[in-house]
Design a protein around this motif. Structure first.
Motif, PDB file in Angstrom:
ATOM      1  N   LYS A  11      67.468  50.110  16.112  1.00 41.22           N
ATOM      2  CA  LYS A  11      67.273  50.430  14.694  1.00 41.22           C
ATOM      3  C   LYS A  11      65.853  50.966  14.519  1.00 41.22           C
ATOM      4  CE  LYS A  11      70.744  47.672  12.317  1.00 41.22           C
ATOM      5  NZ  LYS A  11      71.428  48.840  11.744  1.00 41.22           N
ATOM      6  N   ILE A  12      65.773  52.167  13.976  1.00 38.84           N
ATOM      7  CA  ILE A  12      64.518  52.916  14.006  1.00 38.84           C
ATOM      8  C   ILE A  12      63.446  52.304  13.109  1.00 38.84           C
ATOM      9  CG2 ILE A  12      63.459  55.151  13.523  1.00 38.84           C
ATOM     10  CD1 ILE A  12      66.122  56.447  14.268  1.00 38.84           C
ATOM     11  N   VAL A  13      63.799  51.975  11.879  1.00 40.87           N
ATOM     12  CA  VAL A  13      62.782  51.505  10.926  1.00 40.87           C
ATOM     13  C   VAL A  13      62.154  50.179  11.356  1.00 40.87           C
ATOM     14  CG1 VAL A  13      62.364  50.780   8.545  1.00 40.87           C
ATOM     15  CG2 VAL A  13      63.773  52.794   9.002  1.00 40.87           C
ATOM     16  N   PRO A  14      62.942  49.147  11.698  1.00 43.90           N
ATOM     17  CA  PRO A  14      62.295  47.906  12.158  1.00 43.90           C
ATOM     18  C   PRO A  14      61.427  48.106  13.394  1.00 43.90           C
ATOM     19  CG  PRO A  14      64.609  47.524  11.646  1.00 43.90           C
ATOM     20  CD  PRO A  14      64.407  49.002  11.613  1.00 43.90           C
ATOM     21  N   TYR A  15      61.896  48.958  14.316  1.00 45.36           N
ATOM     22  CA  TYR A  15      61.113  49.232  15.526  1.00 45.36           C
ATOM     23  C   TYR A  15      59.785  49.894  15.176  1.00 45.36           C
ATOM     24  CZ  TYR A  15      59.868  51.241  20.075  1.00 45.36           C
ATOM     25  OH  TYR A  15      59.202  51.593  21.228  1.00 45.36           O
ATOM     26  N   THR A  16      59.843  50.863  14.269  1.00 43.93           N
ATOM     27  CA  THR A  16      58.629  51.588  13.881  1.00 43.93           C
ATOM     28  C   THR A  16      57.635  50.671  13.181  1.00 43.93           C
ATOM     29  OG1 THR A  16      59.907  53.635  13.635  1.00 43.93           O
ATOM     30  CG2 THR A  16      57.758  53.543  12.560  1.00 43.93           C
ATOM     31  N   ILE A  17      58.139  49.872  12.244  1.00 39.21           N
ATOM     32  CA  ILE A  17      57.252  48.977  11.490  1.00 39.21           C
ATOM     33  C   ILE A  17      56.606  47.946  12.409  1.00 39.21           C
ATOM     34  CG2 ILE A  17      57.186  47.190   9.707  1.00 39.21           C
ATOM     35  CD1 ILE A  17      59.369  48.743   8.237  1.00 39.21           C
ATOM     36  N   MET A  18      57.409  47.345  13.284  1.00 44.25           N
ATOM     37  CA  MET A  18      56.865  46.319  14.171  1.00 44.25           C
ATOM     38  C   MET A  18      55.856  46.909  15.149  1.00 44.25           C
ATOM     39  SD  MET A  18      56.499  43.278  15.273  1.00 44.25           S
ATOM     40  CE  MET A  18      57.765  42.221  14.572  1.00 44.25           C
ATOM     41  N   MET A 210      61.916  37.930  31.820  1.00 49.34           N
ATOM     42  CA  MET A 210      61.518  37.907  30.414  1.00 49.34           C
ATOM     43  C   MET A 210      62.535  37.099  29.616  1.00 49.34           C
ATOM     44  SD  MET A 210      60.701  41.141  27.903  1.00 49.34           S
ATOM     45  CE  MET A 210      62.399  41.668  27.785  1.00 49.34           C
ATOM     46  N   LYS A 211      62.055  36.220  28.767  1.00 53.70           N
ATOM     47  CA  LYS A 211      62.927  35.360  27.964  1.00 53.70           C
ATOM     48  C   LYS A 211      62.787  35.726  26.487  1.00 53.70           C
ATOM     49  CE  LYS A 211      62.818  31.396  31.134  1.00 53.70           C
ATOM     50  NZ  LYS A 211      62.019  32.036  32.196  1.00 53.70           N
ATOM     51  N   VAL A 212      63.938  35.886  25.841  1.00 54.86           N
ATOM     52  CA  VAL A 212      63.956  36.279  24.434  1.00 54.86           C
ATOM     53  C   VAL A 212      64.934  35.397  23.668  1.00 54.86           C
ATOM     54  CG1 VAL A 212      63.330  38.679  24.887  1.00 54.86           C
ATOM     55  CG2 VAL A 212      65.742  38.018  24.868  1.00 54.86           C
ATOM     56  N   ASN A 228      59.219  34.987  24.723  1.00 51.85           N
ATOM     57  CA  ASN A 228      58.433  33.941  25.371  1.00 51.85           C
ATOM     58  C   ASN A 228      57.153  34.548  25.949  1.00 51.85           C
ATOM     59  OD1 ASN A 228      57.462  32.197  27.616  1.00 51.85           O
ATOM     60  ND2 ASN A 228      59.196  30.933  27.009  1.00 51.85           N
ATOM     61  N   PRO A 229      55.979  34.178  25.433  1.00 50.42           N
ATOM     62  CA  PRO A 229      54.730  34.809  25.884  1.00 50.42           C
ATOM     63  C   PRO A 229      54.425  34.565  27.360  1.00 50.42           C
ATOM     64  CG  PRO A 229      54.408  33.655  23.801  1.00 50.42           C
ATOM     65  CD  PRO A 229      55.746  33.237  24.324  1.00 50.42           C
ATOM     66  N   VAL A 230      54.623  33.326  27.817  1.00 49.96           N
ATOM     67  CA  VAL A 230      54.289  33.006  29.207  1.00 49.96           C
ATOM     68  C   VAL A 230      55.209  33.748  30.169  1.00 49.96           C
ATOM     69  CG1 VAL A 230      54.131  31.163  30.923  1.00 49.96           C
ATOM     70  CG2 VAL A 230      53.357  30.754  28.576  1.00 49.96           C
ATOM     71  N   ALA A 284      51.202  38.668  27.082  1.00 49.49           N
ATOM     72  CA  ALA A 284      51.397  37.363  26.449  1.00 49.49           C
ATOM     73  C   ALA A 284      50.868  37.368  25.018  1.00 49.49           C
ATOM     74  CB  ALA A 284      50.700  36.277  27.271  1.00 49.49           C
ATOM     75  N   LEU A 285      49.712  37.978  24.820  1.00 46.10           N
ATOM     76  CA  LEU A 285      49.142  38.040  23.474  1.00 46.10           C
ATOM     77  C   LEU A 285      49.992  38.923  22.561  1.00 46.10           C
ATOM     78  CD1 LEU A 285      46.878  37.109  21.677  1.00 46.10           C
ATOM     79  CD2 LEU A 285      45.460  38.993  22.497  1.00 46.10           C
ATOM     80  N   THR A 286      50.505  40.018  23.106  1.00 46.36           N
ATOM     81  CA  THR A 286      51.392  40.880  22.314  1.00 46.36           C
ATOM     82  C   THR A 286      52.645  40.118  21.896  1.00 46.36           C
ATOM     83  OG1 THR A 286      50.605  42.876  23.446  1.00 46.36           O
ATOM     84  CG2 THR A 286      52.719  43.024  22.309  1.00 46.36           C
ATOM     85  N   ALA A 287      53.197  39.323  22.806  1.00 43.40           N
ATOM     86  CA  ALA A 287      54.377  38.521  22.472  1.00 43.40           C
ATOM     87  C   ALA A 287      54.052  37.492  21.392  1.00 43.40           C
ATOM     88  CB  ALA A 287      54.910  37.829  23.724  1.00 43.40           C
ATOM     89  N   LEU A 288      52.885  36.873  21.493  1.00 41.68           N
ATOM     90  CA  LEU A 288      52.479  35.910  20.463  1.00 41.68           C
ATOM     91  C   LEU A 288      52.362  36.581  19.095  1.00 41.68           C
ATOM     92  CD1 LEU A 288      49.753  33.789  22.319  1.00 41.68           C
ATOM     93  CD2 LEU A 288      51.907  32.935  21.374  1.00 41.68           C
TER      94      LEU A 288
END
Length: 305
Positions: A11-18, A210-212, A228-230, A284-288
């Motif tokens: 989905k383009i809009v949520p991806y762009t905003i995030m 990677m855990k989501v 999951n950041p770690v 990790a910081l980006t995930a946080l």
């Protein structure tokens, strides 16, 4: 239970905003670091002849607290929008990213060729679009420089020589850029993505993938509620360390041949250890940050089939 899923669309809009929000936060972090170093440097200058510069440096550093986050946010909107749009347009032609999910929470492997192909395709088309905008401007700029040079030489009664041909050279260079740049981009991104996927598949069974946290929506869409950041820091840091090991060994051999094996060992350790630490912290910081922003501005929405 492990299941193979294909990422059909984003989905383009949520991806762009995030994406824009993540870049804005990183811009703010960079601005804080700049302010700390700028303030320290300004304090060192305060008692010297360069004291007037301390206020300028401090002022620029403070302004960065606004300029960098806002600028990062705005400059990220167009690339993020195009990346998601191009992915959705190219998936029916090239196929999407195919990943193996365990219990729909952990990415245990990624199919190498589909992963590399779609990433290379998206990047190459994006590069083509950029070149269609930038290359003509480069040609005009080169022609303008050539014209100014010709006028300057004429004013001094000098010989123009080859300067009038600069306009044609600029146009030819623009055409070459438009053709070759996407092709070269495709090749390098494909190779890099394939290597990254191979390393991921090799390391994930040993370190964990990677855990989501996915939230089921409609039409096979899932919201990526958290990362999951770690886990993401560990696997990406390990990939960076392996790549650093390969590059470090190459430099070690070169420096050993030059009789400076100590420098080669230092470079090897820097690439391996430094690469792991920096990439681990970054991801990790980006995930946080993502996990903090997700409930407030919305998560990535992806279609898995």
């Amino acid at each position: 239970m492990k299941t193979m899923k294909e990422l059909k669309s984003i989905k383009i809009v949520p991806y762009t905003i995030m994406n824009a929000a993540l870049n804005a936060v990183w811009g703010f972090i960079f601005a804080i670091i700049l302010l700390i170093f700028g303030g320290a440097f300004a304090s060192l200058l305060s008692g010297t002849e360069l004291a007037p510069l301390s206020g300028v440096i401090l002022g620029i550093s403070v302004a960065g607290l606004i300029v960098f986050p806002v600028g990062s946010f705005l400059l990220s909107i167009m690339p993020s929008f195009l990346q998601a749009l191009l992915y959705n347009l190219l998936v029916p032609k090239l196929g999407g990213i195919q990943i193996e999910l365990e219990e729909m929470t952990e990415v245990t492997r990624a199919e190498v060729v589909p992963f590399a192909l779609i990433l290379a395709g998206v990047t190459a088309v994006f590069q083509l679009i950029m070149q269609l905008v930038i290359a003509p401007l480069q040609a005009v700029l080169i022609e303008l420089i050539g014209g100014i040079g010709t006028l300057a030489l004429a004013a001094t009664n000098a010989t123009a020589g080859q300067l009038p041909a600069m306009g044609g050279a600029g146009a030819l260079g623009a055409i070459v850029n438009i053709i070759l740049s996407p092709l070269i981009t495709f090749i390098f991104v494909f190779i890099g993505a394939a290597i990254a996927a191979l390393l991921y598949n090799f390391l994930a069974p040993k370190l964990g993938g990677m855990k989501v946290e996915l939230a089921q929506m409609t039409d096979n869409f899932f919201g990526v509620e958290s990362i999951n950041p770690v886990a993401i820091g560990l696997i990406t840091g390990a990939i960076a360390a392996v790549l650093g090991l390969i590059l470090g060994i190459i430099f070690l051999i070169l420096f050993a041949a030059l009789g400076s094996i100590e420098a080669g060992i230092l470079i090897l350790l820097t690439y391996v250890i430094g690469g792991f630490i920096l990439v681990f912290i970054a991801y990790a910081l980006t995930a946080l940050i993502y996990n903090v922003l997700s409930p407030k501005i919305g998560s990535f929405k992806i279609q898995l089939e």
